[in-house]
Scaffold this active site. Structure first.
Site, PDB file in Angstrom:
ATOM      1  N   SER A 167       0.823  -1.199   0.000  1.00 59.93           N
ATOM      2  CA  SER A 167       0.000   0.000   0.000  1.00 59.93           C
ATOM      3  C   SER A 167       0.869   1.265   0.000  1.00 59.93           C
ATOM      4  CB  SER A 167      -0.958  -0.043   1.191  1.00 59.93           C
ATOM      5  OG  SER A 167      -2.027   0.839   1.027  1.00 59.93           O
ATOM      6  N   ASP A 376      -8.506  -5.944  -5.427  1.00 59.43           N
ATOM      7  CA  ASP A 376      -8.235  -4.683  -4.736  1.00 59.43           C
ATOM      8  C   ASP A 376      -8.879  -3.521  -5.482  1.00 59.43           C
ATOM      9  OD1 ASP A 376      -7.250  -2.868  -2.939  1.00 59.43           O
ATOM     10  OD2 ASP A 376      -5.176  -2.966  -3.649  1.00 59.43           O
ATOM     11  N   HIS A 435      -6.499  -6.457  -1.385  1.00 63.14           N
ATOM     12  CA  HIS A 435      -5.367  -5.585  -1.060  1.00 63.14           C
ATOM     13  C   HIS A 435      -4.283  -6.334  -0.287  1.00 63.14           C
ATOM     14  CE1 HIS A 435      -3.625  -1.589  -0.555  1.00 63.14           C
ATOM     15  NE2 HIS A 435      -3.465  -1.820   0.735  1.00 63.14           N
TER      16      HIS A 435
END
Length: 473
Positions: A167, A376, A435
């Site tokens: 991320s 994601d 994610h």
């Protein structure tokens, strides 16, 4: 195993080490008697304290031709804790119920978790103004931490360090990569640099927000009205970024998340097959959008647990039994207590792209792996492909033209993903993952990490010779 660690802890208290930092501060380190774990603080700047936790792999081999690697895990957020989330929720030896994790990345490498930037997790600042405001400042602090940990340990210096980021951690990773390489070239850091892996990484915010509407429209989470409304805000964000108004772009980004939440009946930004309200902790969609990244992380990961509650609650774990085990967390420092401030101080850099830094790393010959989960949203595969196509790296045209290879895992022949590589750039499309790829697809991710950590070591001296040639010519 856990009980034996606690029994050993009281012995550990006898081996505290207080080491002088190069900047005149103090480093504090402690660990288990058998050396399988070490943890501590480094005062990366006066009154700015960064916490780290190192695990030595029980699978570590002694092969001079293939030195055992170390993975430095960098969490995102900004403000999410690698020592907490990455360690206990994703790839560490124990899960948040303190049960052994069969898919721990210790099978492939030693693990170094860091609460970065200062103010995240157990890391803290004594004065709020010492929180970082840019990714480069975070990279400088991380470089100081690496200098302190590696320069004093010849054993660690023999193991190549591979940075794996998730991320927003991707932005830390590429800025740290350049900073660390510079420190190695300047002989300030004694380290073998392996490479960087960017997992669902926030490298180009503009490309990601532009992908949200079309992606969610394609999977029926938005209709034409929702797509039009979201795309209007995306155009505003693009203009703000072009004008260098990054704080304004961060505010509009928040507005965009609210619009998408309202038009999609609260789609989960980490997995478009889920709703945000599906986690065990009851929160409204609006509350989720306003929640800090650390809380949003924990809400989503909690939703994947089979037995939610006190025994799996990360906040209770980190501020309870883990705090007692570590034994060095100062009074008044709460895990995650300053995390919201970390995001606030970085809001001026949050929407700034880091594509240029990726280009610099590729041009230096650094092995770079990019992997993305199919499901994601916030760092979608569609957005990642868009920023990769903006690279100026000389090998990009060939990379884009070659075919992908399917990925399998275990005994089955079901497709788990795809990959392709050219020179030092490697891309993985991980199917069925959101994610948090290591959580959703642990088997294929472990295979990927094996390849990544055996992909060679960056030759600093070769790069230095190239630089000298350029100057001479």
């Amino acid at each position: 195993m856990w009980n034996s660690h606690f029994a050993a802890f009281f012995c550990v208290l006898l081996v505290f080490l207080f080491l002088p930092l190069f900047n005149g501060g103090l480093a504090m380190a402690v660990g288990t008697p058998d050396g399988s774990e070490k943890w501590g603080y480094v005062e990366v700047r006066p009154k700015a304290h960064m916490f780290w936790w190192y695990y030595r792999s029980p699978y570590r081999t002694q092969d001079p031709n293939n030195p055992w690697p170390i993975i430095l895990w960098l969490q995102g957020g900004p403000g999410a804790s690698g020592v907490g989330t990455g360690n206990f929720e994703e790839v560490g030896p124990l899960d948040s119920f303190l049960k052994p994790r069969n898919s721990t990345w210790l099978r492939e490498a030693d693990l170094l978790f860091v609460d970065n930037p200062v103010g995240t997790g157990y890391s803290f600042v004594e004065e709020e103004k010492l929180l970082v405001k840019t990714d480069e400042e975070a990279a400088t602090d991380l470089t100081t931490l690496l200098i302190e940990i590696f320069n004093r340990n010849e054993t660690l210096q023999k193991s190549p360090l591979y940075i794996v980021a998730e991320s927003y951690g991707g932005k830390y990773a590429v800025t740290l990569g350049l900073s660390a390489i510079k420190a190695i070239e300047d002989r300030r850091l004694k380290l073998l640099f392996g490479g960087i892996a960017l997992g669902d990484s926030w490298i180009s915010p503009e490309d990601f927000v532009a992908s949200w509407g079309p992606l969610l429209k394609d999977v029926s989470r938005l209709d034409e009205n929702g797509l039009f409304e979201s795309n209007s805000l995306v155009e505003k964000i693009k203009q703000q970024i072009a004008n260098g108004k990054f704080k304004d772009a961060t505010e509009t980004w928040s507005d965009l998340e609210e619009v998408i939440g309202a038009n999609s009946n609260s789609v989960d930004f980490y997995n478009f097959l889920l709703d945000s309200g599906m986690d065990p902790v009851s929160m409204t969609a609006a509350e989720l959008v306003r929640a800090t990244p650390r809380k949003r992380y924990s809400r989503y990961l909690d939703s994947l647990k089979t037995s939610p509650g006190e025994n799996g609650d990360l906040d209770l774990l980190m501020n309870g039994v883990i705090r007692k085990k570590l034994g060095i967390i100062p009074n008044g420092v709460e895990w995650g207590g300053q995390s919201g401030l970390v995001f606030d101080y970085l809001e001026g850099d949050f929407m700034r792209p880091r594509i240029k830094e990726v280009d610099e790393l590729l041009n230096k010959g650094v092995n770079l792996t990019i992997y993305n989960g199919q499901l994601d949203v916030i760092c979608s595969t569609k957005g990642t492909e868009a920023w990769v196509e903006k690279l100026k790296w000389e090998g990009l045209k060939t990379f884009l033209s070659i075919d992908r290879t399917p990925l399998y895992c275990g005994d089955g022949r079901m497709t788990k993903g795809f990959t392709k590589s050219y020179k030092n750039l490697h891309f993985y499309w991980i199917l069925g993952a959101g994610h948090f790829v290591p959580v959703d697809q642990p088997c294929v991710t472990l295979d990927m990490i094996h390849r990544f950590t055996r992909s060679g070591v960056y030759k600093v001296e070769d790069d230095m010779k190239k630089q000298k040639l350029k100057v001479t010519n």
